[in-house]
Design a protein around this motif. Sequence first.
Motif, PDB file in Angstrom:
ATOM      1  N   ASP A 187       0.774  -1.355  -0.014  1.00  0.00           N
ATOM      2  CA  ASP A 187      -0.059   0.020   0.058  1.00  0.00           C
ATOM      3  C   ASP A 187       0.940   1.231  -0.044  1.00  0.00           C
ATOM      4  O   ASP A 187       0.441   2.153  -0.740  1.00  0.00           O
ATOM      5  CB  ASP A 187      -0.944  -0.080   1.328  1.00  0.00           C
ATOM      6  N   SER A 188       2.024   1.205   0.776  1.00  0.00           N
ATOM      7  CA  SER A 188       2.705   2.380   0.969  1.00  0.00           C
ATOM      8  C   SER A 188       3.500   2.619  -0.350  1.00  0.00           C
ATOM      9  O   SER A 188       3.504   3.973  -0.783  1.00  0.00           O
ATOM     10  CB  SER A 188       4.025   2.196   2.066  1.00  0.00           C
ATOM     11  N   ILE A 189       4.034   1.517  -1.186  1.00  0.00           N
ATOM     12  CA  ILE A 189       4.680   1.789  -2.221  1.00  0.00           C
ATOM     13  C   ILE A 189       3.503   2.438  -3.312  1.00  0.00           C
ATOM     14  O   ILE A 189       3.843   3.150  -4.165  1.00  0.00           O
ATOM     15  CB  ILE A 189       5.151   0.283  -2.926  1.00  0.00           C
ATOM     16  N   LEU A 190       2.558   1.825  -3.461  1.00  0.00           N
ATOM     17  CA  LEU A 190       1.512   2.069  -4.614  1.00  0.00           C
ATOM     18  C   LEU A 190       0.797   3.601  -4.246  1.00  0.00           C
ATOM     19  O   LEU A 190       0.576   4.312  -4.973  1.00  0.00           O
ATOM     20  CB  LEU A 190       0.377   1.142  -4.660  1.00  0.00           C
ATOM     21  N   ASN A 191       0.973   3.943  -2.903  1.00  0.00           N
ATOM     22  CA  ASN A 191       0.571   5.275  -2.714  1.00  0.00           C
ATOM     23  C   ASN A 191       1.580   6.356  -2.916  1.00  0.00           C
ATOM     24  O   ASN A 191       1.128   7.432  -3.098  1.00  0.00           O
ATOM     25  CB  ASN A 191       0.303   5.646  -1.087  1.00  0.00           C
ATOM     26  N   ARG A 192       2.686   5.973  -3.533  1.00  0.00           N
ATOM     27  CA  ARG A 192       3.845   7.036  -3.883  1.00  0.00           C
ATOM     28  C   ARG A 192       3.139   7.322  -5.380  1.00  0.00           C
ATOM     29  O   ARG A 192       3.640   8.415  -5.765  1.00  0.00           O
ATOM     30  CB  ARG A 192       4.903   6.278  -3.973  1.00  0.00           C
ATOM     31  N   LYS A 193       2.641   6.376  -5.950  1.00  0.00           N
ATOM     32  CA  LYS A 193       1.877   6.828  -7.227  1.00  0.00           C
ATOM     33  C   LYS A 193       1.199   7.849  -7.327  1.00  0.00           C
ATOM     34  O   LYS A 193       1.276   8.799  -8.186  1.00  0.00           O
ATOM     35  CB  LYS A 193       1.205   5.440  -7.755  1.00  0.00           C
ATOM     36  N   LEU A 194       0.421   8.061  -6.141  1.00  0.00           N
ATOM     37  CA  LEU A 194      -0.509   9.314  -5.993  1.00  0.00           C
ATOM     38  C   LEU A 194       0.494  10.563  -5.964  1.00  0.00           C
ATOM     39  O   LEU A 194       0.218  11.834  -6.613  1.00  0.00           O
ATOM     40  CB  LEU A 194      -1.473   9.169  -4.899  1.00  0.00           C
ATOM     41  N   ASP A 195       1.401  10.369  -5.387  1.00  0.00           N
ATOM     42  CA  ASP A 195       2.464  11.670  -5.232  1.00  0.00           C
ATOM     43  C   ASP A 195       3.236  11.956  -6.547  1.00  0.00           C
ATOM     44  O   ASP A 195       3.618  13.173  -6.693  1.00  0.00           O
ATOM     45  CB  ASP A 195       3.434  11.337  -4.053  1.00  0.00           C
ATOM     46  N   GLY A 249       1.910  11.395  -9.462  1.00  0.00           N
ATOM     47  CA  GLY A 249       1.149  11.639 -10.870  1.00  0.00           C
ATOM     48  C   GLY A 249       1.218  10.630 -11.819  1.00  0.00           C
ATOM     49  O   GLY A 249       0.836   9.506 -11.385  1.00  0.00           O
ATOM     50  N   ILE A 250       1.653  10.988 -13.118  1.00  0.00           N
ATOM     51  CA  ILE A 250       1.766  10.094 -13.981  1.00  0.00           C
ATOM     52  C   ILE A 250       2.997   9.137 -14.091  1.00  0.00           C
ATOM     53  O   ILE A 250       2.970   8.147 -14.749  1.00  0.00           O
ATOM     54  CB  ILE A 250       1.403  10.737 -15.420  1.00  0.00           C
ATOM     55  N   ALA A 251       3.918   9.517 -13.437  1.00  0.00           N
ATOM     56  CA  ALA A 251       5.324   8.767 -13.453  1.00  0.00           C
ATOM     57  C   ALA A 251       5.265   7.617 -12.550  1.00  0.00           C
ATOM     58  O   ALA A 251       4.506   7.482 -11.645  1.00  0.00           O
ATOM     59  CB  ALA A 251       6.371   9.584 -12.584  1.00  0.00           C
ATOM     60  N   PRO A 252       5.703   6.311 -13.079  1.00  0.00           N
ATOM     61  CA  PRO A 252       5.653   5.065 -12.496  1.00  0.00           C
ATOM     62  C   PRO A 252       6.524   5.173 -11.183  1.00  0.00           C
ATOM     63  O   PRO A 252       7.239   6.050 -10.946  1.00  0.00           O
ATOM     64  CB  PRO A 252       6.176   4.277 -13.377  1.00  0.00           C
ATOM     65  N   VAL A 253       6.462   4.236 -10.266  1.00  0.00           N
ATOM     66  CA  VAL A 253       7.074   4.042  -9.101  1.00  0.00           C
ATOM     67  C   VAL A 253       8.325   2.991  -9.409  1.00  0.00           C
ATOM     68  O   VAL A 253       7.985   2.050  -9.793  1.00  0.00           O
ATOM     69  CB  VAL A 253       6.106   3.547  -7.692  1.00  0.00           C
ATOM     70  N   ILE A 254       9.292   3.582  -9.012  1.00  0.00           N
ATOM     71  CA  ILE A 254      10.520   2.686  -9.150  1.00  0.00           C
ATOM     72  C   ILE A 254      10.803   2.066  -7.733  1.00  0.00           C
ATOM     73  O   ILE A 254      11.075   2.579  -6.721  1.00  0.00           O
ATOM     74  CB  ILE A 254      11.602   3.423  -9.345  1.00  0.00           C
ATOM     75  N   VAL A 255      10.923   0.661  -7.855  1.00  0.00           N
ATOM     76  CA  VAL A 255      11.321  -0.304  -6.806  1.00  0.00           C
ATOM     77  C   VAL A 255      12.391  -1.046  -7.221  1.00  0.00           C
ATOM     78  O   VAL A 255      12.689  -1.685  -8.191  1.00  0.00           O
ATOM     79  CB  VAL A 255       9.973  -1.077  -6.738  1.00  0.00           C
ATOM     80  N   ASP A 256      13.309  -0.939  -6.148  1.00  0.00           N
ATOM     81  CA  ASP A 256      14.447  -1.928  -6.282  1.00  0.00           C
ATOM     82  C   ASP A 256      14.110  -3.530  -7.123  1.00  0.00           C
ATOM     83  O   ASP A 256      13.154  -4.137  -6.499  1.00  0.00           O
ATOM     84  CB  ASP A 256      15.090  -2.282  -4.922  1.00  0.00           C
ATOM     85  N   LYS A 257      14.894  -4.057  -7.644  1.00  0.00           N
ATOM     86  CA  LYS A 257      14.388  -5.226  -8.492  1.00  0.00           C
ATOM     87  C   LYS A 257      14.334  -6.457  -7.305  1.00  0.00           C
ATOM     88  O   LYS A 257      13.425  -7.271  -7.497  1.00  0.00           O
ATOM     89  CB  LYS A 257      15.550  -5.433  -9.515  1.00  0.00           C
ATOM     90  N   THR A 258      15.278  -6.737  -6.312  1.00  0.00           N
ATOM     91  CA  THR A 258      15.267  -7.655  -5.463  1.00  0.00           C
ATOM     92  C   THR A 258      13.834  -7.656  -4.935  1.00  0.00           C
ATOM     93  O   THR A 258      13.393  -8.596  -4.702  1.00  0.00           O
ATOM     94  CB  THR A 258      16.569  -7.568  -4.767  1.00  0.00           C
TER      95      THR A 258
END
Length: 115
Positions: A66-74, A76-85
């Motif tokens: 939820d926390s990671i996906l909520n960053r999407k709201l901040d 806007g249209i840019a995707p959220v980048i998460v460490d590959k591992t």
Amino acid sequence: MATFLVVSITTSLTQCKKSATRQLDELLESQSSFVSATFCEKNKNQLVDRKDDCDQVTKSAKEEIDSILNRKLDLGIAPVIVDKTKGKEIEEFLQIHTQMGIRYWEIWKANVILE
């Protein structure tokens, strides 16, 4: 004699394998909530007595998603980048844990990039 040897070896191998409870304890101490929650889901029949621990680690994994996906709201249209591992751990969790996968998989794939 050969039968005794086969039984002896089989018994030794099964006794050396750690119990699911012991493995869960080790994962809870040393791994992410996603790895632990995935293990819980894969071994839920063997971990009935550890349901509270599994529920807690699954809740923690859900909160982190939820926390990671909520960053999407901040962003806007840019995707959220998460460490590959970490992203791979999350994706495995979503694939194994059916309820979470149904809830998050499409949103995750549409909004997150692993790097």
